[in-house]
Design a protein around this motif. Structure first.
Motif, PDB file in Angstrom:
ATOM      1  N   LEU A 135       0.823  -1.198   0.000  1.00  0.00           N
ATOM      2  CA  LEU A 135       0.000   0.000   0.000  1.00  0.00           C
ATOM      3  C   LEU A 135       0.862   1.256   0.000  1.00  0.00           C
ATOM      4  O   LEU A 135       1.997   1.260   0.487  1.00  0.00           O
ATOM      5  CB  LEU A 135      -0.916   0.011   1.224  1.00  0.00           C
ATOM      6  N   THR A 158       0.493   5.761   0.588  1.00  0.00           N
ATOM      7  CA  THR A 158      -0.286   6.780   1.283  1.00  0.00           C
ATOM      8  C   THR A 158       0.343   8.136   0.987  1.00  0.00           C
ATOM      9  O   THR A 158       1.290   8.238   0.198  1.00  0.00           O
ATOM     10  CB  THR A 158      -0.319   6.495   2.798  1.00  0.00           C
ATOM     11  N   VAL A 164       3.415   2.538   2.587  1.00  0.00           N
ATOM     12  CA  VAL A 164       2.981   2.370   3.977  1.00  0.00           C
ATOM     13  C   VAL A 164       3.999   1.465   4.656  1.00  0.00           C
ATOM     14  O   VAL A 164       4.186   0.309   4.259  1.00  0.00           O
ATOM     15  CB  VAL A 164       1.572   1.755   4.052  1.00  0.00           C
ATOM     16  N   ARG A 217      -7.114  -0.639   8.369  1.00  0.00           N
ATOM     17  CA  ARG A 217      -7.004   0.451   7.395  1.00  0.00           C
ATOM     18  C   ARG A 217      -6.428   1.723   8.004  1.00  0.00           C
ATOM     19  O   ARG A 217      -5.898   2.572   7.284  1.00  0.00           O
ATOM     20  CB  ARG A 217      -8.372   0.734   6.781  1.00  0.00           C
ATOM     21  N   GLN A 273      -2.832   2.656   7.103  1.00  0.00           N
ATOM     22  CA  GLN A 273      -2.471   3.255   5.809  1.00  0.00           C
ATOM     23  C   GLN A 273      -2.218   4.746   6.027  1.00  0.00           C
ATOM     24  O   GLN A 273      -3.055   5.596   5.737  1.00  0.00           O
ATOM     25  CB  GLN A 273      -3.569   3.025   4.762  1.00  0.00           C
TER      26      GLN A 273
END
Length: 200
Positions: free
Chosen positions: A147, A149, A165, A185, A188
Motif C-alpha cells: 500500500l 499513502t 505504507v 485500514r 495506511q
C-alpha cells in the motif's frame, strides 16, 4: 526498487515465522516482477515465502493479454482491491531501504534514522495465472504488492504524491496481519516526519 534482508533467517529473527524458502540467499535489490520474501499466513501460522512483486492489474487498464502487475496500491476503496484486504490476504514485506526517483531520475534511497526494522504493509494472492511476459506464456504465481499513502516530509520533498505504507512496530505488524479491515485500514498512513533519512 527497494532493498530487502539477505535471508529468511534475518527475517525470522524479527518475526516469529516458519521459513518456507529453504533459507537460501536472494538478491537484496528488488525490482518489479521479481521474486522477493514476504511474511504471510500459512497453514500453521505466519510463514516466510517468496512471491512475485506485482499484483493483478485491474482489467480495464490492460491493453493486451500481458499483465505486468501493479507494484503498489493506493485506492483501497476500489472493488478490484477489496477482495484482498481481508486479514487472510495481507502480508508484510521486509525492507531495509526504498528508493524514489530524484530530480535527475536517479534513485534516492531512504532508510530509517534509528535503524528500526521495517515492513511494507502488503497484500498478496496465491496461485494467480496470467501472462507476465509474452515469451513465458501463462504462468501461475504467488503475487504481492504494498500500500501507499500521502508522503511524510522527507519523501514529499522528492516525491510529493505518495510513499509506501511502512510499519516499524511489532503491534503494527500483528494488527496488519490479523485485525479486521476497519481497524487495519488506519495503518495506511505516512511515517512521522523525521523518521527517514536519504542515503547515497
Amino acid at each position: 526498487m527497494y532493498r530487502t534482508r539477505a535471508s529468511a533467517d534475518e527475517i525470522a529473527r524479527l518475526f516469529a515465522a516458519v521459513d518456507r524458502t529453504g533459507n537460501e540467499p536472494w538478491p537484496v535489490d528488488v525490482y518489479p516482477d521479481r521474486l522477493a520474501p514476504i511474511v504471510r499466513h500459512g497453514a500453521d501460522g505466519p510463514e516466510i515465502a517468496r512471491a512475485r512483486w506485482g499484483m493483478p492489474t485491474p482489467p480495464q487498464h490492460l491493453k493486451t493479454q500481458r499483465d505486468p502487475g501493479v507494484t503498489n496500491v493506493r485506492n483501497t476503496g476500489s472493488s478490484h482491491w477489496r477482495r484482498w484486504l481481508g486479514a487472510e490476504s495481507r502480508c508484510l514485506v521486509p525492507l531495509v531501504a526504498f528508493s524514489e526517483p530524484g530530480p535527475d531520475r536517479k534513485p534516492l534511497w531512504f532508510e530509517p534514522v534509528d535503524e528500526a526494522p521495517m515492513f511494507f504493509a502488503g497484500i498478496q494472492t496465491c496461485g494467480w495465472t496470467s501472462v507476465r511476459k509474452v515469451k513465458d506464456g501463462a504462468t501461475t504465481d504467488d503475487l504481492f504488492a504494498f500500500l501507499t499513502t500521502a508522503p511524510n516530509a522527507e519523501v514529499g520533498a522528492v516525491h510529493p504524491r505518495a510513499m509506501p505504507v511502512i510499519l516499524t512496530k511489532p503491534d503494527e505488524w500483528q494488527a496488519w496481519l490479523a485485525a479486521p479491515w476497519n481497524e487495519a485500514r488506519d495503518l495506511q498512513r505516512p511515517l512521522p516526519d523525521g523518521a527517514l533519512r536519504i542515503v547515497s
